[in-house]
Design an enzyme around this catalytic site. Structure first.
Site, PDB file in Angstrom:
ATOM      1  N   HIS A  63       0.835  -1.201   0.000  1.00  0.00           N
ATOM      2  CA  HIS A  63       0.000   0.000   0.000  1.00  0.00           C
ATOM      3  C   HIS A  63       0.869   1.250   0.000  1.00  0.00           C
ATOM      4  CE1 HIS A  63      -3.968   1.887   0.717  1.00  0.00           C
ATOM      5  NE2 HIS A  63      -3.257   2.822   1.339  1.00  0.00           N
ATOM      6  N   SER A  64       0.607   2.135  -0.941  1.00  0.00           N
ATOM      7  CA  SER A  64       1.335   3.401  -1.000  1.00  0.00           C
ATOM      8  C   SER A  64       0.617   4.456  -0.155  1.00  0.00           C
ATOM      9  CB  SER A  64       1.428   3.902  -2.446  1.00  0.00           C
ATOM     10  OG  SER A  64       2.139   2.978  -3.234  1.00  0.00           O
ATOM     11  N   CYS A  77     -10.529   9.096  -4.040  1.00  0.00           N
ATOM     12  CA  CYS A  77      -9.794   7.887  -4.396  1.00  0.00           C
ATOM     13  C   CYS A  77     -10.339   6.717  -3.587  1.00  0.00           C
ATOM     14  CB  CYS A  77      -8.298   8.069  -4.143  1.00  0.00           C
ATOM     15  SG  CYS A  77      -7.880   8.265  -2.393  1.00  0.00           S
ATOM     16  N   THR A 126      -6.270  12.143 -13.706  1.00  0.00           N
ATOM     17  CA  THR A 126      -5.089  12.096 -12.849  1.00  0.00           C
ATOM     18  C   THR A 126      -3.784  12.064 -13.644  1.00  0.00           C
ATOM     19  OG1 THR A 126      -5.380   9.692 -12.700  1.00  0.00           O
ATOM     20  CG2 THR A 126      -6.258  11.014 -10.902  1.00  0.00           C
ATOM     21  N   ASP A 138       3.277   7.984 -12.755  1.00  0.00           N
ATOM     22  CA  ASP A 138       3.574   7.133 -11.605  1.00  0.00           C
ATOM     23  C   ASP A 138       5.084   7.004 -11.448  1.00  0.00           C
ATOM     24  OD1 ASP A 138       3.637   5.176  -9.606  1.00  0.00           O
ATOM     25  OD2 ASP A 138       1.980   4.035 -10.477  1.00  0.00           O
ATOM     26  N   ARG A 140       6.382   5.456  -8.666  1.00  0.00           N
ATOM     27  CA  ARG A 140       6.632   4.475  -7.621  1.00  0.00           C
ATOM     28  C   ARG A 140       7.571   3.349  -8.062  1.00  0.00           C
ATOM     29  NH1 ARG A 140       0.669   2.896  -5.972  1.00  0.00           N
ATOM     30  NH2 ARG A 140       0.510   3.013  -8.257  1.00  0.00           N
TER      31      ARG A 140
END
Length: 208
Positions: A63-64, A77, A126, A138, A140
């Site tokens: 989980h971010s 979200c 987004t 993104d 990540r």
């Protein structure tokens, strides 16, 4: 700490409203580009663990961090709902792991995320909002979760995720994903466009 080292820095009992867990703090080098000093940044994450996670492939959620969703329960979200679903599902099974990474706003940071919110209010999705800020959709990197799982002695998991990038990252790290378990919640009307963009532009997998 060596270039690719992972270090466990803390471990403590962690009672929650879903039951008793144990929380572990980890620190490791990110795999991204070096910073201005020529060194790779240190990334920190926690693993919240319940039960025996070595007897069988455990349910795992990567989980971010999402301050707006996890803490303030934003309806823009599904992040906070996904986190709570993961905790509840792990508690129901009696074993599992939530790895919580500090990668706010898909890695763009909190202030940039709020700037993206402002642009989304004008009609951008987004991805378009991030690109308007000169950012990627993104940023990540899911290398650290794989190393955390191996440090916990876990080499096979049932991954609670809709994101195929997380499956790929764990497999690349040497952690076998024996099953991808959907992490889907009933969406708020405010999050419908957000989820549509996740599916159509970011390749997230949904059953509905």
């Amino acid at each position: 700490m060596s270039e690719n080292a992972i270090e466990q820095v803390a471990s403590a009992d962690f009672p929650t409203r879903w039951g008793k867990f144990r929380i572990y703090g980890f620190r490791g080098r990110t795999q991204g580009a070096p910073n201005a000093n020529g060194k790779k940044e240190v990334e920190e994450a926690v693993a919240v663990v319940m039960g025996d996670v070595n007897a069988a492939p455990p349910l795992v959620r990567i989980h971010s961090q999402c301050l707006t969703g996890d803490v303030f329960h934003s309806l823009r979200c599904d992040c906070g709902q996904q986190l709570e679903l993961a905790m509840a599902m792990i508690a129901e099974e009696g074993a599992g792991i939530v790895i919580y990474e500090q990668q706010e706003g898909r890695g763009i940071g909190l202030m940039a995320k709020l700037q993206a919110y402002e642009l989304q209010d004008t009609g951008l999705d987004t991805v378009e909002a991030n690109e308007s800020l000169g950012l990627k959709a993104d940023y990540r990197d899911f290398t650290l979760p794989g190393e955390i799982l191996k440090a916990l002695g876990v080499t096979q998991v049932r991954l609670l995720s809709n994101n195929p990038d997380k499956v790929e990252a764990l497999e690349k790290a040497g952690v076998r994903v024996v099953e991808r378990v959907p992490c889907e919640v009933v969406p708020s009307p405010f999050a419908e466009d957000y989820l549509k963009t996740k599916k159509e532009k970011l390749g997230h997998l949904f059953t509905r």
